[in-house]
Enzyme design. Structure first.
Site: not given
Ligand SMILES: Cc1ncc(C[n+]2csc(CCOP(=O)(O)OP(=O)(O)O)c2C)c(N)n1
Ligand SMILES: [Mg+2]
Lengths: 327, 343
Positions: A29, A60, A83-87, A89, A129
């Protein structure tokens, strides 16, 4: 030798690997036109074109799963998770596809994907984040998990990952991007996967860590040195499969261990390292294996005093080392 | 329509397929049917472990699109695609070896019955997570586009799988980049015990394609000629760089979700109705009308296939499991051997 930042080292690795091997392509992204929210992919769209630097929709699952597919037909995808936070999915594709592809097909199909994950706290990022989340991946055999702490390792490990034939989750720490600078060779080099680095030799105690916490630990170890305490400082660099030999050899020498990680204590990387030391090095130990970790709470809280309360720092690490030495 | 043998030939041309193609489609259908029924029987006799997901009744949905593909084209299957492996040309003994989890199977016994994969012919060994290979297969199509190759991907899944988020992410991406992929939805009206009406609030699952900017079409999935021709057009479009197509094939599974499911949640009348639309005799009747097939030829073909199946099963019955220590292999490349436990 030229001084580069951690993020410049990453950009260089991507650029050089794309130039070296046309099978390498990037997807993520905001990585193309914008050059990535942290600018790790800046300039690469102009150099390599939209077919090799792909701005993906906010997907993702697809970023991960599509990379697996492209790898199956012979490419070397380097997807970015912003961001690792959005891994989260992507977990389905990472765990069920990437990690198991070689195994479930009996080695017919392999999955040389290097997933770059921008991670870490101490940037006032708040709950969503600031996460590192490496702990979820180190419990999945089939994956290689890396977290470099220096520009040299950032570049050399990323190159090894892209050239290797295994799926890699490569965690790059946001706090280190522009803070840490060092001279690195201008010629091509790689850093081997699976090898820890002894950053400082010592005799009184073994301190094992990685990522941002390496720098916090170094601060502690340097001030302890002034007090005459000699700590052996090990930077794991590869979290799966991790370097048992280097760590165990050090434990044989010092008989005392402190383990430091940024993320929550329960079932983190150091839970495994600590358990393995207890299981296999029991006879050598003179004190309890002790961990200094992030708090066991759901995420890194936002307000700066709370964020710093959550995170290990030099002071907490120093206290833990002294406590173990006094045992 | 009664046709003489001579008149039949011209009729075959009228429907736009060569005799060779018609016979090829029929042979794959019959082979798939006979092999599938054999596996069911063997499972109930306890000849292999796990369970078995029969595709009897649905054969035309996999045979039709796969017939005529190139070796380099990729099959991204789910769990009911025995017909795709058979039609792509995977040797029956290798199909059986995977069901029997034998060492001679290319996965060495690590995968699961019905999760057929065979890299030499581009069949991806599937994960069980449904829609998984739809997403991975879309990535293969992205890879072909990046490589500027004109290969295509066929992604197979049931209607239930279209409810998953990743499925939508994949089709959305394929639409944006006009990827060379054909999505084959086998709408067999059921996902385990859940009806299609509880999967989506739309009547035709093919309508989902509109949201992603490419054509979607719903067809009779038990008419192998129609499925082959519809898929063939979609494949040609995909190869030409004109993007994906979603084809919803209406069909029905005759037996339980797997062999351990009595399928008592559905009405007998529904099953009876669909059995009358059996894809195998439907094709048979057409081919006989066209003069491409005779009863004699059919018997000879069935004998030949049954013999091939006998040989494949015999080899598997005599075959061995891998040594248990095989469990340690294929985790990483040779660079990273797995630590062996000493307990
Ligand atoms: C992600 C996931 N959830 C649940 C399951 C269990 N499961 C296996 S097949 C199936 C039904 C699939 O239905 P459909 O996609 O229509 O395919 P069909 O079995 O009808 O061919 C379910 C729920 C699974 N394999 N994967
Ligand atoms: Mg179904």
């Amino acid at each position: 030798m030229k001084k580069v930042t951690y993020i410049e080292a990453i950009t260089q690795a991507l650029d050089e690997e794309m130039a070296r091997d046309e099978r390498v392509f990037l997807i993520g992204e905001d990585i193309a036109v914008y050059g990535g929210v942290f600018k790790a992919t800046k300039g690469l769209l102009d150099k390599y074109g939209a077919e090799r630097v792909i701005d993906s929709p906010i997907s993702e699952v697809y970023i991960a799963g599509g990379s697996v597919g492209a790898a199956l037909v012979g490419l070397r995808p380097v997807p970015e998770i912003q961001f690792a936070d959005f891994i989260t999915p992507s977990m389905d594709m990472i765990i069920q596809q990437m990690a198991k592809m070689r195994y479930r097909t009996g080695g017919q199909w392999t999955c040389p994907v290097t997933m770059r994950v921008c991670c870490g706290a101490d940037i006032a990022g708040g709950l969503y984040h600031s996460q590192t989340n490496e702990q979820w991946f180190v419990s999945q055999p089939g994956l290689i998990v890396l977290m470099p702490s220096t520009p040299y390792d950032a570049k050399g490990l990323l190159k090894s990952a892209i050239r290797g034939d295994d799926p890699v989750i490569y965690f790059e720490h946001k706090r280190l991007y522009r803070w840490i600078k060092e001279e690195i060779p201008e010629d091509d080099f790689t850093v081997p996967i699976g090898k820890a680095a002894i950053r400082k030799e010592g005799t009184d105690l073994t301190l094992v860590t990685y990522g941002l916490m390496y720098h916090r630990s170094l601060e502690a170890v340097n001030s302890l040195e002034e007090e005459g305490i000699s700590v052996e400082l090990i930077d794991m660099r590869t979290l799966l499969p991790w370097d048992r030999e280097t760590i165990f050899e050090s434990v044989k020498k010092t008989s005392k261990v402190v383990l430091v990680q940024e993320t929550s204590k329960t079932c983190g990387v150091m839970a495994e390292v600590g358990a393995a030391i207890a299981e296999e090095m029991f006879d050598y130990l003179d004190a309890p294996v002790t961990r200094v970790c992030g708090l066991d709470v759901p995420a890194v809280p936002f307000a700066p005093p709370m964020e710093h309360f959550f995170l290990p720092n030099a002071e907490k690490i120093t206290r833990a080392v002294k406590k173990v030495l006094e045992y | 329509m009664a046709a003489t043998k001579k008149g039949g030939k011209s009729s075959a041309q009228q429907i736009g397929l060569s005799e060779e193609t018609l016979l090829g489609l029929y042979t794959s259908l019959l082979k798939t049917r006979l092999l599938d029924e054999r596996f069911r029987r063997l499972f109930r006799q306890g000849r292999f472990a796990g369970t078995y997901f029969s595709a009897v009744g649905q054969e035309a949905t996999t045979v039709g699109p796969t017939y005529g593909l190139r070796i380099e084209d990729i099959i991204a299957p789910s769990h009911r695609e025995i017909g795709a492996s058979v039609t792509k040309g995977v040797p029956l003994v290798m199909i059986a070896a995977q069901v029997y989890a034998r060492s001679m199977s290319l996965d060495k016994g690590k995968s699961h019955p019905c999760h057929w994969g065979y890299k030499p012919l581009g069949v991806i060994t599937p994960a069980s997570t449904v829609a998984g290979q739809t997403i991975v297969g879309t990535g293969c199509a992205m890879g072909f586009k990046i490589q500027k190759k004109d290969n295509v991907v066929l992604a197979f899944f049931g209607e239930g799988s279209t409810s998953r988020g990743g499925w939508h992410e994949a089709l959305n991406f394929a639409g944006i980049h006009k990827l060379p992929i054909v999505y084959i939805c086998q709408n067999n009206l059921w996902a385990e015990s859940v009806t299609a009406t509880l999967q989506a609030g739309i009547e035709h699952f093919s309508d989902r394609a509109r949201a992603y900017g490419f054509p979607g079409i719903t067809i009779d999935g038990n008419d192998v000629v129609l499925v082959h021709k519809t898929a063939g057009e979609a494949i040609a479009r995909a190869r030409a760089g004109e993007g994906p197509t979603l084809i919803e094939c209406m069909t029905y599974r005759w037996y339980g979700h797997s062999e351990i499911d009595p399928a008592d949640y559905r009405a007998q009348e529904e099953l009876d109705k669909w059995k009358k639309k059996d894809p195998v005799p439907t094709a048979e009747k057409l081919l006989m009308e066209l003069g491409v097939l005779t009863t004699q030829k059919r018997e000879a073909l069935a004998d030949e296939i049954n013999q091939e199946i006998d040989e494949a099963i015999d080899a598997c019955e005599k075959g061995k499991y891998s040594e248990p220590e095989e469990a340690y292999n294929d985790v990483y490349s040779e660079q990273f051997p797995v630590r062996r436990e000493e307990v």
